[in-house]
Write a protein that holds these residues in place. Structure first.
Motif, mmCIF file in Angstrom:
data_model
loop_
_atom_site.group_PDB
_atom_site.id
_atom_site.type_symbol
_atom_site.label_atom_id
_atom_site.label_comp_id
_atom_site.label_asym_id
_atom_site.label_seq_id
_atom_site.Cartn_x
_atom_site.Cartn_y
_atom_site.Cartn_z
ATOM 1 N N ASP A 1 0.760 -1.486 0.026
ATOM 2 C CA ASP A 1 -0.281 0.330 0.402
ATOM 3 C C ASP A 1 1.340 1.127 -0.118
ATOM 4 O O ASP A 1 0.728 2.212 -0.439
ATOM 5 C CB ASP A 1 -1.118 -0.286 1.262
ATOM 6 N N LEU A 2 2.171 1.145 1.056
ATOM 7 C CA LEU A 2 2.843 2.199 1.078
ATOM 8 C C LEU A 2 3.656 2.459 -0.968
ATOM 9 O O LEU A 2 4.610 4.009 -1.427
ATOM 10 C CB LEU A 2 3.838 1.906 1.879
ATOM 11 N N MET A 3 3.978 1.198 -1.242
ATOM 12 C CA MET A 3 4.296 2.051 -2.679
ATOM 13 C C MET A 3 3.417 2.134 -3.617
ATOM 14 O O MET A 3 3.397 2.511 -4.233
ATOM 15 C CB MET A 3 5.418 0.225 -3.232
ATOM 16 N N ALA A 4 2.411 1.968 -3.364
ATOM 17 C CA ALA A 4 1.102 1.919 -4.171
ATOM 18 C C ALA A 4 0.823 3.306 -4.755
ATOM 19 O O ALA A 4 0.394 4.271 -5.761
ATOM 20 C CB ALA A 4 -0.414 1.140 -4.191
ATOM 21 N N ARG A 5 1.107 4.015 -3.100
ATOM 22 C CA ARG A 5 0.266 5.374 -2.638
ATOM 23 C C ARG A 5 1.522 6.132 -2.339
ATOM 24 O O ARG A 5 1.254 5.425 -1.345
ATOM 25 C CB ARG A 5 -1.006 5.207 -2.611
ATOM 26 N N ILE A 6 1.800 7.449 -2.304
ATOM 27 C CA ILE A 6 2.463 8.515 -1.460
ATOM 28 C C ILE A 6 1.514 8.325 0.280
ATOM 29 O O ILE A 6 0.646 8.866 0.132
ATOM 30 C CB ILE A 6 3.236 9.443 -1.913
ATOM 31 N N HIS A 7 2.475 8.090 0.818
ATOM 32 C CA HIS A 7 1.557 8.289 2.629
ATOM 33 C C HIS A 7 2.093 8.934 3.167
ATOM 34 O O HIS A 7 4.084 9.649 3.119
ATOM 35 C CB HIS A 7 1.581 6.600 3.285
ATOM 36 N N GLY A 8 2.027 9.691 4.122
ATOM 37 C CA GLY A 8 2.371 10.668 5.397
ATOM 38 C C GLY A 8 1.289 10.521 7.146
ATOM 39 O O GLY A 8 0.574 9.967 7.112
ATOM 40 N N ARG A 9 2.370 10.501 8.303
ATOM 41 C CA ARG A 9 1.850 10.671 8.445
ATOM 42 C C ARG A 9 1.897 11.561 9.644
ATOM 43 O O ARG A 9 2.961 11.907 9.719
ATOM 44 C CB ARG A 9 2.701 9.405 9.960
ATOM 45 N N LEU A 10 1.350 12.492 10.278
ATOM 46 C CA LEU A 10 0.815 13.454 10.870
ATOM 47 C C LEU A 10 1.171 13.199 12.509
ATOM 48 O O LEU A 10 1.271 12.239 13.021
ATOM 49 C CB LEU A 10 -0.067 14.163 10.786
ATOM 50 N N ALA A 11 1.657 14.251 13.041
ATOM 51 C CA ALA A 11 2.862 14.148 14.334
ATOM 52 C C ALA A 11 0.960 14.067 14.846
ATOM 53 O O ALA A 11 2.125 12.918 16.431
ATOM 54 C CB ALA A 11 2.558 16.026 14.689
ATOM 55 N N ASP A 12 -0.104 13.747 14.960
ATOM 56 C CA ASP A 12 -0.254 13.306 15.791
ATOM 57 C C ASP A 12 -1.024 12.515 15.420
ATOM 58 O O ASP A 12 -1.760 10.989 16.422
ATOM 59 C CB ASP A 12 -1.835 13.645 15.780
ATOM 60 N N GLY A 13 -0.342 10.868 14.506
ATOM 61 C CA GLY A 13 -0.354 9.921 14.878
ATOM 62 C C GLY A 13 -1.329 9.307 13.134
ATOM 63 O O GLY A 13 -0.962 8.318 12.391
ATOM 64 N N THR A 14 -2.029 10.439 12.897
ATOM 65 C CA THR A 14 -2.865 10.483 11.533
ATOM 66 C C THR A 14 -2.215 10.132 9.895
ATOM 67 O O THR A 14 -1.015 10.957 9.426
ATOM 68 C CB THR A 14 -4.005 11.398 11.438
ATOM 69 N N ILE A 15 -2.568 8.952 9.952
ATOM 70 C CA ILE A 15 -2.429 8.651 8.103
ATOM 71 C C ILE A 15 -3.499 9.639 7.080
ATOM 72 O O ILE A 15 -3.912 9.622 6.983
ATOM 73 C CB ILE A 15 -2.224 6.917 8.033
ATOM 74 N N VAL A 16 -1.948 9.923 5.826
ATOM 75 C CA VAL A 16 -2.823 11.041 5.057
ATOM 76 C C VAL A 16 -1.885 9.950 3.916
ATOM 77 O O VAL A 16 -0.445 9.667 4.150
ATOM 78 C CB VAL A 16 -2.453 12.383 5.608
ATOM 79 N N GLU A 17 -3.068 10.126 3.075
ATOM 80 C CA GLU A 17 -2.491 9.682 1.724
ATOM 81 C C GLU A 17 -2.522 10.778 0.247
ATOM 82 O O GLU A 17 -2.879 11.515 0.467
ATOM 83 C CB GLU A 17 -2.693 8.350 1.415
ATOM 84 N N GLY A 18 -1.206 10.517 -0.708
ATOM 85 C CA GLY A 18 -1.844 10.617 -2.260
ATOM 86 C C GLY A 18 -1.847 12.770 -2.156
ATOM 87 O O GLY A 18 -0.372 12.528 -1.650
ATOM 88 N N VAL A 19 -2.536 12.818 -2.500
ATOM 89 C CA VAL A 19 -2.384 14.675 -3.023
ATOM 90 C C VAL A 19 -2.206 15.545 -1.475
ATOM 91 O O VAL A 19 -1.337 16.216 -1.460
ATOM 92 C CB VAL A 19 -3.828 15.298 -4.084
ATOM 93 N N GLU A 20 -2.802 14.750 -0.731
ATOM 94 C CA GLU A 20 -2.797 16.130 1.086
ATOM 95 C C GLU A 20 -1.614 15.952 0.885
ATOM 96 O O GLU A 20 -0.926 16.188 1.874
ATOM 97 C CB GLU A 20 -3.691 15.236 1.560
ATOM 98 N N VAL A 21 -0.917 14.151 0.870
ATOM 99 C CA VAL A 21 0.615 14.758 1.473
ATOM 100 C C VAL A 21 1.448 15.558 0.702
ATOM 101 O O VAL A 21 2.081 16.005 1.619
ATOM 102 C CB VAL A 21 1.162 12.930 1.366
ATOM 103 N N PHE A 22 1.477 15.569 -0.654
ATOM 104 C CA PHE A 22 1.856 17.014 -0.484
ATOM 105 C C PHE A 22 2.307 17.936 -0.235
ATOM 106 O O PHE A 22 1.924 19.042 -0.696
ATOM 107 C CB PHE A 22 1.883 16.800 -2.313
ATOM 108 N N ARG A 23 0.312 17.934 -0.278
ATOM 109 C CA ARG A 23 -0.473 19.230 0.370
ATOM 110 C C ARG A 23 0.538 20.164 1.672
ATOM 111 O O ARG A 23 1.035 20.650 1.874
ATOM 112 C CB ARG A 23 -1.931 19.487 0.557
#
Length: 131
Positions: free
Chosen positions: A55-77
């Motif tokens: 899943d990490l390879m399929a789309r970019i993912h990020g983790r916010l300071a509070d632990g929330t996982i975001v993915e796709g365009v929101e990571v770039f934002r």
């Protein structure tokens, strides 16, 4: 993740296009608001993220300071906000343009391995790992 970071980005360190983007972000991240984690590194453990490697390879993912996982365009934002490009980020939220960016990113993500010359005749797989 260190609480001093706004976001941790999970990137493919074997992807030439991804590395170019990551290096630009690293140069501009003067306040060290981004934690960069290479998911292609031999010691990377996806169990510490809570998102499967495929899943990490399929789309970019990020983790916010509070632990929330975001993915796709929101990571770039989030990444571009962290380096001070807030006006550009605001444009990406404009209705219509926002949808277009989501579609474009989805197409890129779906074809990323092929576009970066990382597919063999048998198909695209994560090098050194099962697909």
């Amino acid at each position: 993740m260190n609480a001093t970071h706004d976001i941790e980005v999970f990137f493919d360190g074997e992807c030439p296009l991804c590395i170019r983007e990551i290096r630009m972000l690293q140069r501009r991240d003067k306040e060290m608001r981004i934690l960069f984690t290479d998911i292609a590194a031999a010691d990377f453990d996806d169990s510490k993220v809570g998102v499967a490697l495929n899943d990490l390879m399929a789309r970019i993912h990020g983790r916010l300071a509070d632990g929330t996982i975001v993915e796709g365009v929101e990571v770039f934002r989030r990444l571009y906000s962290a380096i001070g490009f807030r006006r550009l980020v605001a444009l990406t939220r404009v209705p219509g343009l926002s949808h277009l960016l989501e579609v474009a990113y989805s197409l890129f993500a779906k074809n990323r391995l092929r576009l970066t010359g990382r597919c063999a005749s048998e198909g695209c797989a994560i090098p050194g790992r099962s697909s």
